[in-house]
Every structure is written in C-alpha cells, then in structure tokens.
Motif scaffolding. Structure first.
Motif, PDB file in Angstrom:
ATOM      1  N   ASN A  64       0.841  -1.185   0.000  1.00 47.21           N
ATOM      2  CA  ASN A  64       0.000   0.000   0.000  1.00 47.21           C
ATOM      3  C   ASN A  64       0.882   1.243   0.000  1.00 47.21           C
ATOM      4  OD1 ASN A  64      -2.150  -1.824   0.355  1.00 47.21           O
ATOM      5  ND2 ASN A  64      -1.919  -1.722   2.567  1.00 47.21           N
ATOM      6  N   PHE A  65       0.705   2.083  -0.992  1.00 44.22           N
ATOM      7  CA  PHE A  65       1.510   3.295  -1.132  1.00 44.22           C
ATOM      8  C   PHE A  65       0.630   4.526  -1.009  1.00 44.22           C
ATOM      9  CE2 PHE A  65       4.036   0.054  -3.244  1.00 44.22           C
ATOM     10  CZ  PHE A  65       5.296   0.308  -2.736  1.00 44.22           C
ATOM     11  N   ARG A  66       1.243   5.652  -0.940  1.00 43.96           N
ATOM     12  CA  ARG A  66       0.551   6.945  -0.831  1.00 43.96           C
ATOM     13  C   ARG A  66       0.987   7.832  -1.986  1.00 43.96           C
ATOM     14  NH1 ARG A  66      -2.992   7.430   3.692  1.00 43.96           N
ATOM     15  NH2 ARG A  66      -2.597   5.582   4.910  1.00 43.96           N
ATOM     16  N   GLY A  67       0.708   7.367  -3.201  1.00 44.29           N
ATOM     17  CA  GLY A  67       0.983   8.173  -4.384  1.00 44.29           C
ATOM     18  C   GLY A  67       2.155   7.724  -5.229  1.00 44.29           C
ATOM     19  N   ASP A  68       2.946   6.779  -4.751  1.00 47.90           N
ATOM     20  CA  ASP A  68       4.096   6.352  -5.552  1.00 47.90           C
ATOM     21  C   ASP A  68       4.059   4.867  -5.925  1.00 47.90           C
ATOM     22  OD1 ASP A  68       4.595   5.628  -2.914  1.00 47.90           O
ATOM     23  OD2 ASP A  68       6.581   6.524  -2.835  1.00 47.90           O
ATOM     24  N   ALA A  69       2.862   4.292  -5.974  1.00 43.67           N
ATOM     25  CA  ALA A  69       2.739   2.878  -6.352  1.00 43.67           C
ATOM     26  C   ALA A  69       3.251   2.629  -7.770  1.00 43.67           C
ATOM     27  CB  ALA A  69       1.289   2.401  -6.229  1.00 43.67           C
ATOM     28  N   ARG A  70       2.921   3.518  -8.701  1.00 45.31           N
ATOM     29  CA  ARG A  70       3.361   3.331 -10.094  1.00 45.31           C
ATOM     30  C   ARG A  70       4.892   3.305 -10.170  1.00 45.31           C
ATOM     31  NH1 ARG A  70       0.480   4.292 -14.773  1.00 45.31           N
ATOM     32  NH2 ARG A  70      -1.068   5.378 -13.508  1.00 45.31           N
ATOM     33  N   ALA A  71       5.545   4.272  -9.526  1.00 43.67           N
ATOM     34  CA  ALA A  71       7.010   4.337  -9.549  1.00 43.67           C
ATOM     35  C   ALA A  71       7.608   3.098  -8.884  1.00 43.67           C
ATOM     36  CB  ALA A  71       7.500   5.610  -8.859  1.00 43.67           C
ATOM     37  N   PHE A 128      13.245  -7.229 -10.978  1.00 43.89           N
ATOM     38  CA  PHE A 128      12.900  -8.645 -11.057  1.00 43.89           C
ATOM     39  C   PHE A 128      12.455  -9.098 -12.444  1.00 43.89           C
ATOM     40  CE2 PHE A 128      12.213  -7.355  -6.642  1.00 43.89           C
ATOM     41  CZ  PHE A 128      12.993  -8.289  -5.986  1.00 43.89           C
ATOM     42  N   GLY A 129      12.229  -8.165 -13.368  1.00 46.21           N
ATOM     43  CA  GLY A 129      11.720  -8.513 -14.686  1.00 46.21           C
ATOM     44  C   GLY A 129      10.224  -8.753 -14.624  1.00 46.21           C
ATOM     45  N   GLY A 130       9.685  -9.217 -15.731  1.00 48.18           N
ATOM     46  CA  GLY A 130       8.277  -9.569 -15.754  1.00 48.18           C
ATOM     47  C   GLY A 130       7.396  -8.546 -16.436  1.00 48.18           C
ATOM     48  N   HIS A 131       6.117  -8.721 -16.223  1.00 48.26           N
ATOM     49  CA  HIS A 131       5.089  -7.915 -16.874  1.00 48.26           C
ATOM     50  C   HIS A 131       4.451  -6.991 -15.845  1.00 48.26           C
ATOM     51  CE1 HIS A 131       1.860  -6.867 -19.603  1.00 48.26           C
ATOM     52  NE2 HIS A 131       1.001  -7.144 -18.630  1.00 48.26           N
ATOM     53  N   LEU A 132       4.302  -5.724 -16.211  1.00 50.51           N
ATOM     54  CA  LEU A 132       3.710  -4.716 -15.343  1.00 50.51           C
ATOM     55  C   LEU A 132       2.288  -4.419 -15.787  1.00 50.51           C
ATOM     56  CD1 LEU A 132       3.904  -2.374 -13.223  1.00 50.51           C
ATOM     57  CD2 LEU A 132       4.842  -0.980 -15.073  1.00 50.51           C
ATOM     58  N   THR A 133       1.349  -4.440 -14.845  1.00 49.86           N
ATOM     59  CA  THR A 133      -0.036  -4.031 -15.089  1.00 49.86           C
ATOM     60  C   THR A 133      -0.342  -2.898 -14.116  1.00 49.86           C
ATOM     61  OG1 THR A 133      -0.668  -6.298 -15.658  1.00 49.86           O
ATOM     62  CG2 THR A 133      -2.452  -4.768 -15.098  1.00 49.86           C
ATOM     63  N   GLY A 180      -2.291  -2.564  -9.275  1.00 44.12           N
ATOM     64  CA  GLY A 180      -0.987  -2.686  -9.920  1.00 44.12           C
ATOM     65  C   GLY A 180      -0.362  -4.018  -9.575  1.00 44.12           C
ATOM     66  N   GLN A 181       0.363  -4.567 -10.537  1.00 42.93           N
ATOM     67  CA  GLN A 181       0.962  -5.883 -10.322  1.00 42.93           C
ATOM     68  C   GLN A 181       2.166  -6.062 -11.224  1.00 42.93           C
ATOM     69  OE1 GLN A 181      -1.920  -9.025 -10.404  1.00 42.93           O
ATOM     70  NE2 GLN A 181      -0.405 -10.606 -10.757  1.00 42.93           N
ATOM     71  N   VAL A 182       3.180  -6.746 -10.701  1.00 46.96           N
ATOM     72  CA  VAL A 182       4.309  -7.218 -11.496  1.00 46.96           C
ATOM     73  C   VAL A 182       4.339  -8.728 -11.334  1.00 46.96           C
ATOM     74  CG1 VAL A 182       6.818  -7.242 -11.777  1.00 46.96           C
ATOM     75  CG2 VAL A 182       5.662  -5.099 -11.199  1.00 46.96           C
ATOM     76  N   THR A 183       4.349  -9.437 -12.449  1.00 49.52           N
ATOM     77  CA  THR A 183       4.477 -10.899 -12.434  1.00 49.52           C
ATOM     78  C   THR A 183       5.570 -11.290 -13.411  1.00 49.52           C
ATOM     79  OG1 THR A 183       2.736 -11.106 -14.086  1.00 49.52           O
ATOM     80  CG2 THR A 183       2.081 -11.366 -11.790  1.00 49.52           C
TER      81      THR A 183
END
Length: 153
Positions: A10-17, A26-31, A53-56
């Motif tokens: 849980n972030f406060r405005g910087d989740a995307r970054a 770690f590599g992978g796909h960003l959503t 948001g997710q990285v897999t």
C-alpha cells in the motif's frame, strides 16, 4: 487445487514508480490501472493514482500494489529496522522475502534492489544460508533476500 500468495503493498501516491522499479529489478510484466480508468472523474485528485498494480515474472516473482485514497487516515510512521548481534530489531509488521537458488542469482537481484536503499545487512554468506541480506528500499519497503539451502530428503 492450487493456492498462490502475493504481497500487496500500500503506497501513498508512488505505487506506479515502485512497481516500475520492481519490474526493473525482477523482470516480468507490469499491469497498472488508475482510479480514473475505473470511472473516477479525471479532475479528482486521485484519478491518476493506482487502484490496481501488479508485477508478475516467469521466474515466480509476483507483487501487487496500489495507492491508498487520499482521504484515508494517515499511515503510522514505521520505525527503522536494524540488525544487532544476529538479531533483527523492528517495529514493522512485515518484510518482503525473496529467495533464489544460487548466490549469483540473488546477488544480482540485490544489486538492483539496493539502488537508493538503506542497507540493514549487506548481502553475503550467513550462518544459515549461502547468501542473506536485508534492506529498506527507496519506497520504504523492507526486503529480505536469501539463498535457499538444499536439504537432503
């Protein structure tokens, strides 16, 4: 039946970054989906913040994150995590743990994740694993990286 788990930060405005940084490590796909993508009027303050948001990655790494809405109560400040005499002293409720099969594999992840981080314990051999390290990244998330120990079975 298969069950999986993924850390949700849980972030406060910087989740995307943060998610972009974790993908670079770690590599992978960003959503990333913003509140505005789910119908929030674009002129509201949180419209561009991350609601999902997710990285897999194919190597098994998975992490999720979002931005807490601005009207939510303020977060409780975290206390610094330290290591003394082989003990971890912390007020944090969780760490994110990443385990790899070889010291070379984990060391490469460590080097990327450590960019801008506060090092709690430098990555290296430990009494219980061929490699162990602990850091708090530039987004305030504390990570444990270690090498799996092979057990005879």
């Amino acid at each position: 039946m298969t069950v999986t788990t993924s850390t949700h930060l849980n972030f406060r405005g910087d989740a995307r970054a943060a998610l972009e940084f974790y993908r670079s490590v770690f590599g992978g796909h960003l959503t990333v989906v913003a509140y505005g993508d789910f119908g929030m009027p674009k002129d509201l303050p949180d419209a561009d913040k991350v609601v999902f948001g997710q990285v897999t990655a194919d190597n098994g790494f998975s992490i999720m994150a979002y931005d807490v809405p601005s009207q939510a109560p303020a977060a409780v400040p975290a206390t610094a995590t330290t290591r003394e005499h082989g003990m971890t002293l912390t007020g944090e409720r969780f760490f994110v743990s990443v385990r790899g099969e070889t010291a070379d594999q984990v060391s490469a992840l460590w080097d990327r994740l450590a960019d801008g981080a506060e090092i709690i314990e430098k990555f290296g051999p430990s009494p219980w694993a061929p490699g162990f390290g602990m850091l708090t990244d530039r987004f305030g998330v504390t990570w444990i990286l270690d090498v799996a120990v092979a057990h005879a079975g």
